[in-house]
Design a protein around this motif. Sequence first.
Motif, PDB file in Angstrom:
ATOM      1  N   VAL A  40     -19.803 -12.702   5.672  1.00  0.00           N
ATOM      2  CA  VAL A  40     -19.032 -13.939   5.878  1.00  0.00           C
ATOM      3  C   VAL A  40     -19.872 -15.145   5.447  1.00  0.00           C
ATOM      4  CG1 VAL A  40     -17.555 -13.045   7.709  1.00  0.00           C
ATOM      5  CG2 VAL A  40     -19.790 -13.992   8.288  1.00  0.00           C
ATOM      6  N   LYS A  41     -20.787 -14.923   4.538  1.00  0.00           N
ATOM      7  CA  LYS A  41     -21.705 -15.980   4.118  1.00  0.00           C
ATOM      8  C   LYS A  41     -20.972 -17.118   3.419  1.00  0.00           C
ATOM      9  CE  LYS A  41     -25.957 -16.641   1.427  1.00  0.00           C
ATOM     10  NZ  LYS A  41     -27.003 -15.960   0.607  1.00  0.00           N
ATOM     11  N   TYR A  42     -20.023 -16.766   2.567  1.00  0.00           N
ATOM     12  CA  TYR A  42     -19.241 -17.768   1.838  1.00  0.00           C
ATOM     13  C   TYR A  42     -17.854 -17.817   2.481  1.00  0.00           C
ATOM     14  CZ  TYR A  42     -23.042 -17.412  -1.506  1.00  0.00           C
ATOM     15  OH  TYR A  42     -24.283 -17.416  -2.096  1.00  0.00           O
ATOM     16  N   GLY A  43     -17.708 -18.708   3.469  1.00  0.00           N
ATOM     17  CA  GLY A  43     -16.491 -18.730   4.262  1.00  0.00           C
ATOM     18  C   GLY A  43     -15.470 -19.762   3.845  1.00  0.00           C
ATOM     19  N   GLY A  44     -15.820 -20.713   3.043  1.00  0.00           N
ATOM     20  CA  GLY A  44     -14.902 -21.765   2.615  1.00  0.00           C
ATOM     21  C   GLY A  44     -15.545 -22.558   1.492  1.00  0.00           C
ATOM     22  N   VAL A  45     -14.775 -23.453   0.894  1.00  0.00           N
ATOM     23  CA  VAL A  45     -15.275 -24.192  -0.267  1.00  0.00           C
ATOM     24  C   VAL A  45     -16.460 -25.083   0.110  1.00  0.00           C
ATOM     25  CG1 VAL A  45     -14.702 -25.908  -2.019  1.00  0.00           C
ATOM     26  CG2 VAL A  45     -13.038 -24.130  -1.424  1.00  0.00           C
ATOM     27  N   HIS A 104     -16.285 -24.060 -13.575  1.00  0.00           N
ATOM     28  CA  HIS A 104     -17.129 -22.893 -13.291  1.00  0.00           C
ATOM     29  C   HIS A 104     -17.707 -22.873 -11.869  1.00  0.00           C
ATOM     30  CE1 HIS A 104     -19.293 -19.337 -14.582  1.00  0.00           C
ATOM     31  NE2 HIS A 104     -20.369 -19.797 -13.973  1.00  0.00           N
ATOM     32  N   PRO A 105     -18.155 -24.000 -11.300  1.00  0.00           N
ATOM     33  CA  PRO A 105     -18.686 -23.927  -9.927  1.00  0.00           C
ATOM     34  C   PRO A 105     -17.717 -23.319  -8.926  1.00  0.00           C
ATOM     35  CG  PRO A 105     -19.289 -26.013 -10.931  1.00  0.00           C
ATOM     36  CD  PRO A 105     -18.349 -25.347 -11.884  1.00  0.00           C
ATOM     37  N   ARG A 154     -18.372 -25.062   2.817  1.00  0.00           N
ATOM     38  CA  ARG A 154     -19.488 -24.270   3.333  1.00  0.00           C
ATOM     39  C   ARG A 154     -20.206 -23.541   2.201  1.00  0.00           C
ATOM     40  NH1 ARG A 154     -18.679 -19.224   7.496  1.00  0.00           N
ATOM     41  NH2 ARG A 154     -20.776 -18.337   7.323  1.00  0.00           N
ATOM     42  N   SER A 155     -19.450 -23.060   1.231  1.00  0.00           N
ATOM     43  CA  SER A 155     -20.046 -22.355   0.093  1.00  0.00           C
ATOM     44  C   SER A 155     -20.866 -23.313  -0.766  1.00  0.00           C
ATOM     45  CB  SER A 155     -18.945 -21.699  -0.742  1.00  0.00           C
ATOM     46  OG  SER A 155     -18.227 -20.756   0.013  1.00  0.00           O
ATOM     47  N   ILE A 156     -20.342 -24.526  -0.971  1.00  0.00           N
ATOM     48  CA  ILE A 156     -21.090 -25.526  -1.730  1.00  0.00           C
ATOM     49  C   ILE A 156     -22.418 -25.829  -1.054  1.00  0.00           C
ATOM     50  CG2 ILE A 156     -21.104 -27.962  -2.440  1.00  0.00           C
ATOM     51  CD1 ILE A 156     -18.088 -27.717  -2.889  1.00  0.00           C
TER      52      ILE A 156
END
Length: 318
Positions: free
Chosen positions: A177-182, A159-160, A184-186
Amino acid sequence: MAVASVGPGVPPPAAGPGAGPGPAEGADVLFVALSAGFTSLSHPLLYVKLLVQVGHEPLPPTLGRNLLGRKVLYLPGFFTYARHIVKVDGKKGLFRGLIPRIISSSLSTVTRGRVKKAFPLEDMEHVSNKDDVKTSLRKVVKETSHEMMMQCVSRVISHPLHVISMRCMVQFIGREVKYGGVLRSIETILKEEGFWGFFVGLIPHILGDVVFLWCCNLLAHFINTYAVDDNFNQASVIRSYTKFVMGIAVSMLTYPFLLVGDLMAVNNCGLRAGLPPYTPVFSSWIHCWRHLSAQGQLFRGSSLLFRRASPSATFLFD
Protein backbone atom coordinates in the motif's frame (compact mmCIF):
# COMPACT_ATOMS: atom_id res chain seq x y z
CA MET A 1 -29.51 49.87 -31.26
CA ALA A 2 -25.87 50.66 -30.51
CA VAL A 3 -23.26 48.70 -32.43
CA ALA A 4 -19.78 48.34 -31.01
CA SER A 5 -17.19 49.00 -33.69
CA VAL A 6 -13.98 47.04 -33.63
CA GLY A 7 -11.13 48.62 -35.50
CA PRO A 8 -7.44 47.83 -35.78
CA GLY A 9 -6.63 49.68 -32.57
CA VAL A 10 -9.81 48.86 -30.64
CA PRO A 11 -9.92 45.59 -28.69
CA PRO A 12 -13.05 43.45 -29.05
CA PRO A 13 -15.59 43.68 -26.22
CA ALA A 14 -14.94 41.28 -23.37
CA ALA A 15 -17.27 38.37 -22.86
CA GLY A 16 -19.71 38.77 -19.99
CA PRO A 17 -19.52 36.68 -16.83
CA GLY A 18 -22.32 34.45 -18.05
CA ALA A 19 -20.65 33.66 -21.38
CA GLY A 20 -20.02 29.96 -21.90
CA PRO A 21 -16.86 28.35 -23.22
CA GLY A 22 -15.98 28.93 -26.83
CA PRO A 23 -15.89 26.21 -29.49
CA ALA A 24 -12.20 25.51 -28.86
CA GLU A 25 -12.65 25.14 -25.10
CA GLY A 26 -15.73 22.99 -25.63
CA ALA A 27 -13.81 20.72 -27.98
CA ASP A 28 -11.02 20.37 -25.41
CA VAL A 29 -13.52 19.37 -22.73
CA LEU A 30 -15.14 16.86 -25.09
CA PHE A 31 -11.79 15.29 -26.02
CA VAL A 32 -10.76 15.04 -22.37
CA ALA A 33 -14.10 13.44 -21.46
CA LEU A 34 -13.83 10.93 -24.31
CA SER A 35 -10.24 10.18 -23.36
CA ALA A 36 -11.20 9.59 -19.72
CA GLY A 37 -14.06 7.32 -20.77
CA PHE A 38 -11.90 5.23 -23.07
CA THR A 39 -9.16 5.05 -20.43
CA SER A 40 -11.65 3.75 -17.86
CA LEU A 41 -13.07 1.13 -20.21
CA SER A 42 -9.66 -0.14 -21.30
CA HIS A 43 -8.07 -0.06 -17.83
CA PRO A 44 -8.71 -3.71 -16.86
CA LEU A 45 -7.05 -4.82 -20.09
CA LEU A 46 -3.96 -2.68 -19.52
CA TYR A 47 -3.88 -3.66 -15.85
CA VAL A 48 -3.65 -7.36 -16.73
CA LYS A 49 -1.15 -6.52 -19.46
CA LEU A 50 1.14 -4.76 -16.98
CA LEU A 51 1.06 -7.66 -14.52
CA VAL A 52 2.01 -10.01 -17.35
CA GLN A 53 4.76 -7.63 -18.45
CA VAL A 54 6.44 -7.71 -15.04
CA GLY A 55 6.28 -11.51 -15.07
CA HIS A 56 3.54 -12.12 -12.51
CA GLU A 57 1.87 -15.46 -13.19
CA PRO A 58 -0.53 -16.28 -10.34
CA LEU A 59 -1.98 -19.29 -12.15
CA PRO A 60 -0.14 -22.31 -13.62
CA PRO A 61 -0.22 -23.03 -17.37
CA THR A 62 -2.71 -25.48 -18.83
CA LEU A 63 -2.14 -28.15 -21.44
CA GLY A 64 -3.67 -27.47 -24.84
CA ARG A 65 -3.15 -28.08 -28.53
CA ASN A 66 -1.98 -25.77 -31.29
CA LEU A 67 -3.32 -25.59 -34.85
CA LEU A 68 -1.20 -28.59 -35.82
CA GLY A 69 -2.63 -30.67 -33.01
CA ARG A 70 0.55 -30.70 -30.96
CA LYS A 71 0.36 -30.46 -27.18
CA VAL A 72 1.59 -27.13 -25.82
CA LEU A 73 1.39 -25.27 -22.52
CA TYR A 74 -0.76 -22.13 -22.49
CA LEU A 75 -0.62 -19.45 -19.81
CA PRO A 76 -3.93 -17.97 -18.59
CA GLY A 77 -5.48 -15.45 -20.96
CA PHE A 78 -6.99 -12.09 -20.13
CA PHE A 79 -10.38 -13.34 -18.94
CA THR A 80 -8.94 -16.03 -16.66
CA TYR A 81 -6.41 -13.55 -15.27
CA ALA A 82 -9.12 -10.91 -14.72
CA ARG A 83 -11.31 -13.42 -12.88
CA HIS A 84 -8.36 -14.13 -10.57
CA ILE A 85 -8.00 -10.40 -9.79
CA VAL A 86 -11.73 -10.16 -9.05
CA LYS A 87 -11.45 -13.20 -6.77
CA VAL A 88 -8.63 -11.55 -4.81
CA ASP A 89 -9.63 -7.86 -4.85
CA GLY A 90 -13.25 -7.82 -5.99
CA LYS A 91 -14.54 -6.08 -9.11
CA LYS A 92 -13.12 -2.75 -7.96
CA GLY A 93 -9.70 -4.38 -8.01
CA LEU A 94 -9.74 -4.31 -11.81
CA PHE A 95 -9.52 -0.49 -11.60
CA ARG A 96 -6.50 -0.22 -9.32
CA GLY A 97 -4.38 2.75 -10.46
CA LEU A 98 -7.16 4.20 -12.63
CA ILE A 99 -7.21 7.75 -11.20
CA PRO A 100 -3.56 8.63 -11.97
CA ARG A 101 -3.95 7.00 -15.38
CA ILE A 102 -6.98 9.16 -16.18
CA ILE A 103 -5.04 12.26 -15.10
CA SER A 104 -2.08 11.17 -17.24
CA SER A 105 -4.32 10.59 -20.26
CA SER A 106 -6.07 13.94 -19.75
CA LEU A 107 -2.75 15.77 -19.48
CA SER A 108 -1.61 14.14 -22.69
CA THR A 109 -4.80 15.11 -24.51
CA VAL A 110 -4.74 18.72 -23.29
CA THR A 111 -1.02 19.09 -24.04
CA ARG A 112 -1.44 17.85 -27.60
CA GLY A 113 -4.27 20.34 -28.08
CA ARG A 114 -2.19 23.22 -26.76
CA VAL A 115 0.80 22.33 -28.96
CA LYS A 116 -1.51 22.01 -31.95
CA LYS A 117 -2.81 25.53 -31.29
CA ALA A 118 0.70 26.92 -30.90
CA PHE A 119 1.76 25.30 -34.20
CA PRO A 120 -1.50 25.01 -36.16
CA LEU A 121 -1.77 22.51 -38.99
CA GLU A 122 -3.19 25.24 -41.23
CA ASP A 123 0.31 26.64 -41.52
CA MET A 124 1.54 23.34 -42.94
CA GLU A 125 1.28 21.88 -46.40
CA HIS A 126 -0.66 18.63 -46.73
CA VAL A 127 0.24 15.80 -49.08
CA SER A 128 -1.71 15.79 -52.33
CA ASN A 129 -1.93 13.20 -55.11
CA LYS A 130 -0.87 15.96 -57.52
CA ASP A 131 2.51 16.41 -55.82
CA ASP A 132 5.66 14.97 -57.35
CA VAL A 133 7.72 12.41 -55.40
CA LYS A 134 10.15 14.89 -53.83
CA THR A 135 7.45 17.37 -52.85
CA SER A 136 5.19 14.74 -51.31
CA LEU A 137 8.10 13.22 -49.36
CA ARG A 138 9.06 16.66 -48.05
CA LYS A 139 5.49 17.23 -46.86
CA VAL A 140 5.36 13.82 -45.15
CA VAL A 141 8.61 14.59 -43.32
CA LYS A 142 7.26 17.96 -42.22
CA GLU A 143 3.95 16.52 -41.00
CA THR A 144 5.70 13.66 -39.18
CA SER A 145 8.05 16.11 -37.47
CA HIS A 146 5.00 18.05 -36.27
CA GLU A 147 3.36 14.86 -34.95
CA MET A 148 6.61 13.85 -33.26
CA MET A 149 6.89 17.19 -31.48
CA MET A 150 3.32 16.93 -30.17
CA GLN A 151 3.81 13.35 -29.03
CA CYS A 152 7.13 13.98 -27.29
CA VAL A 153 5.85 17.03 -25.40
CA SER A 154 2.67 15.26 -24.30
CA ARG A 155 4.68 12.20 -23.25
CA VAL A 156 7.01 14.26 -21.05
CA ILE A 157 4.11 16.10 -19.39
CA SER A 158 2.02 12.99 -18.72
CA HIS A 159 4.81 10.55 -17.80
CA PRO A 160 4.98 11.31 -14.03
CA LEU A 161 1.35 10.26 -13.59
CA HIS A 162 2.00 7.25 -15.81
CA VAL A 163 4.77 6.15 -13.42
CA ILE A 164 2.45 6.56 -10.42
CA SER A 165 -0.29 4.57 -12.15
CA MET A 166 2.11 1.72 -12.99
CA ARG A 167 3.31 1.50 -9.41
CA CYS A 168 -0.20 1.55 -7.99
CA MET A 169 -1.14 -1.37 -10.22
CA VAL A 170 1.85 -3.63 -9.53
CA GLN A 171 1.20 -3.35 -5.79
CA PHE A 172 -1.28 -6.18 -6.43
CA ILE A 173 1.66 -8.58 -6.58
CA GLY A 174 3.10 -7.91 -3.15
CA ARG A 175 -0.13 -6.61 -1.57
CA GLU A 176 1.65 -3.33 -0.74
CA VAL A 177 0.00 0.00 0.00
CA LYS A 178 3.03 2.23 -0.50
CA TYR A 179 1.49 4.17 -3.38
CA GLY A 180 -1.99 4.87 -2.07
CA GLY A 181 -3.01 8.02 -3.95
CA VAL A 182 -1.72 10.69 -6.31
CA LEU A 183 -0.55 13.20 -3.69
CA ARG A 184 0.88 10.52 -1.42
CA SER A 185 2.67 8.90 -4.36
CA ILE A 186 4.16 12.23 -5.43
CA GLU A 187 5.46 12.77 -1.91
CA THR A 188 6.92 9.25 -1.77
CA ILE A 189 8.74 9.56 -5.10
CA LEU A 190 10.13 12.99 -4.27
CA LYS A 191 11.37 11.75 -0.89
CA GLU A 192 12.96 8.50 -2.12
CA GLU A 193 14.05 9.24 -5.70
CA GLY A 194 13.93 12.97 -6.17
CA PHE A 195 12.54 14.89 -9.14
CA TRP A 196 13.98 12.51 -11.75
CA GLY A 197 12.10 9.62 -10.19
CA PHE A 198 9.02 10.83 -12.06
CA PHE A 199 10.75 10.24 -15.40
CA VAL A 200 12.13 6.71 -15.07
CA GLY A 201 11.35 4.79 -18.24
CA LEU A 202 10.71 7.97 -20.24
CA ILE A 203 13.51 7.48 -22.79
CA PRO A 204 12.38 4.09 -24.17
CA HIS A 205 8.80 5.37 -24.36
CA ILE A 206 9.86 8.43 -26.37
CA LEU A 207 12.12 6.36 -28.61
CA GLY A 208 9.25 3.97 -29.25
CA ASP A 209 6.93 6.86 -30.12
CA VAL A 210 9.47 8.41 -32.49
CA VAL A 211 10.27 5.13 -34.26
CA PHE A 212 6.57 4.32 -34.55
CA LEU A 213 5.64 7.68 -36.09
CA TRP A 214 8.45 7.76 -38.64
CA CYS A 215 8.14 4.11 -39.70
CA CYS A 216 4.36 4.23 -39.90
CA ASN A 217 4.16 7.49 -41.88
CA LEU A 218 7.05 6.76 -44.25
CA LEU A 219 5.95 3.19 -44.98
CA ALA A 220 2.39 4.34 -45.62
CA HIS A 221 3.69 7.09 -47.91
CA PHE A 222 5.90 4.78 -49.96
CA ILE A 223 3.17 2.14 -50.29
CA ASN A 224 0.63 4.73 -51.39
CA THR A 225 3.12 6.25 -53.83
CA TYR A 226 4.69 3.19 -55.42
CA ALA A 227 2.41 0.21 -54.69
CA VAL A 228 -1.08 1.65 -55.22
CA ASP A 229 -1.93 2.31 -58.85
CA ASP A 230 -3.92 5.50 -59.48
CA ASN A 231 -5.81 3.73 -62.26
CA PHE A 232 -7.30 1.29 -59.77
CA ASN A 233 -10.92 2.14 -58.94
CA GLN A 234 -10.50 1.72 -55.18
CA ALA A 235 -7.10 3.45 -54.95
CA SER A 236 -8.37 6.23 -52.68
CA VAL A 237 -10.03 3.72 -50.34
CA ILE A 238 -6.87 1.62 -50.10
CA ARG A 239 -4.76 4.71 -49.39
CA SER A 240 -7.11 5.72 -46.57
CA TYR A 241 -6.49 2.42 -44.78
CA THR A 242 -2.76 2.08 -45.45
CA LYS A 243 -1.66 4.16 -42.48
CA PHE A 244 -4.00 2.27 -40.15
CA VAL A 245 -2.65 -1.11 -41.25
CA MET A 246 0.93 0.11 -41.03
CA GLY A 247 0.20 1.37 -37.52
CA ILE A 248 -0.81 -2.12 -36.39
CA ALA A 249 2.28 -3.70 -37.95
CA VAL A 250 4.76 -1.11 -36.68
CA SER A 251 3.25 -1.15 -33.16
CA MET A 252 4.29 -4.81 -32.89
CA LEU A 253 7.85 -3.93 -33.88
CA THR A 254 8.08 -1.08 -31.37
CA TYR A 255 6.44 -3.04 -28.53
CA PRO A 256 9.79 -3.79 -26.81
CA PHE A 257 10.23 -0.05 -26.17
CA LEU A 258 6.85 0.01 -24.39
CA LEU A 259 7.72 -3.08 -22.36
CA VAL A 260 11.14 -1.76 -21.29
CA GLY A 261 9.69 1.65 -20.40
CA ASP A 262 6.99 0.11 -18.21
CA LEU A 263 9.46 -2.23 -16.48
CA MET A 264 11.82 0.65 -15.73
CA ALA A 265 8.92 2.65 -14.25
CA VAL A 266 8.49 0.03 -11.50
CA ASN A 267 12.04 -1.25 -11.20
CA ASN A 268 13.76 -0.82 -7.83
CA CYS A 269 10.99 1.37 -6.42
CA GLY A 270 10.59 -0.58 -3.20
CA LEU A 271 7.82 -2.85 -4.48
CA ARG A 272 8.06 -6.62 -4.85
CA ALA A 273 7.32 -6.40 -8.59
CA GLY A 274 10.47 -4.31 -9.16
CA LEU A 275 12.90 -6.38 -7.12
CA PRO A 276 14.44 -9.88 -7.31
CA PRO A 277 13.28 -12.60 -7.81
CA TYR A 278 10.71 -10.99 -10.13
CA THR A 279 13.29 -8.90 -11.90
CA PRO A 280 16.91 -7.83 -11.49
CA VAL A 281 17.66 -4.27 -10.47
CA PHE A 282 18.56 -2.61 -13.78
CA SER A 283 21.20 0.08 -14.05
CA SER A 284 19.64 1.52 -17.23
CA TRP A 285 16.95 0.80 -19.77
CA ILE A 286 19.60 -0.68 -22.07
CA HIS A 287 20.50 -3.16 -19.31
CA CYS A 288 16.80 -4.06 -19.08
CA TRP A 289 16.55 -4.49 -22.87
CA ARG A 290 19.58 -6.79 -22.97
CA HIS A 291 18.26 -8.89 -20.09
CA LEU A 292 14.87 -9.39 -21.78
CA SER A 293 16.53 -10.07 -25.14
CA ALA A 294 18.78 -12.76 -23.62
CA GLN A 295 15.67 -14.48 -22.19
CA GLY A 296 13.65 -14.12 -25.39
CA GLN A 297 11.09 -12.00 -23.52
CA LEU A 298 11.11 -8.72 -25.47
CA PHE A 299 7.49 -9.31 -26.51
CA ARG A 300 6.20 -10.50 -23.13
CA GLY A 301 2.63 -9.29 -22.67
CA SER A 302 2.09 -8.36 -26.32
CA SER A 303 -0.70 -10.95 -26.53
CA LEU A 304 -3.28 -11.58 -23.81
CA LEU A 305 -5.49 -14.20 -25.47
CA PHE A 306 -3.30 -17.07 -26.64
CA ARG A 307 -0.25 -16.98 -24.40
CA ARG A 308 1.96 -19.92 -25.17
CA ALA A 309 4.49 -20.67 -22.41
CA SER A 310 8.04 -20.20 -23.66
CA PRO A 311 10.37 -23.12 -22.82
CA SER A 312 13.26 -20.71 -22.15
CA ALA A 313 11.28 -18.42 -19.85
CA THR A 314 11.09 -18.77 -16.09
CA PHE A 315 7.86 -17.91 -14.25
CA LEU A 316 7.04 -17.40 -10.61
CA PHE A 317 3.69 -18.93 -9.77
CA ASP A 318 1.89 -17.94 -6.59
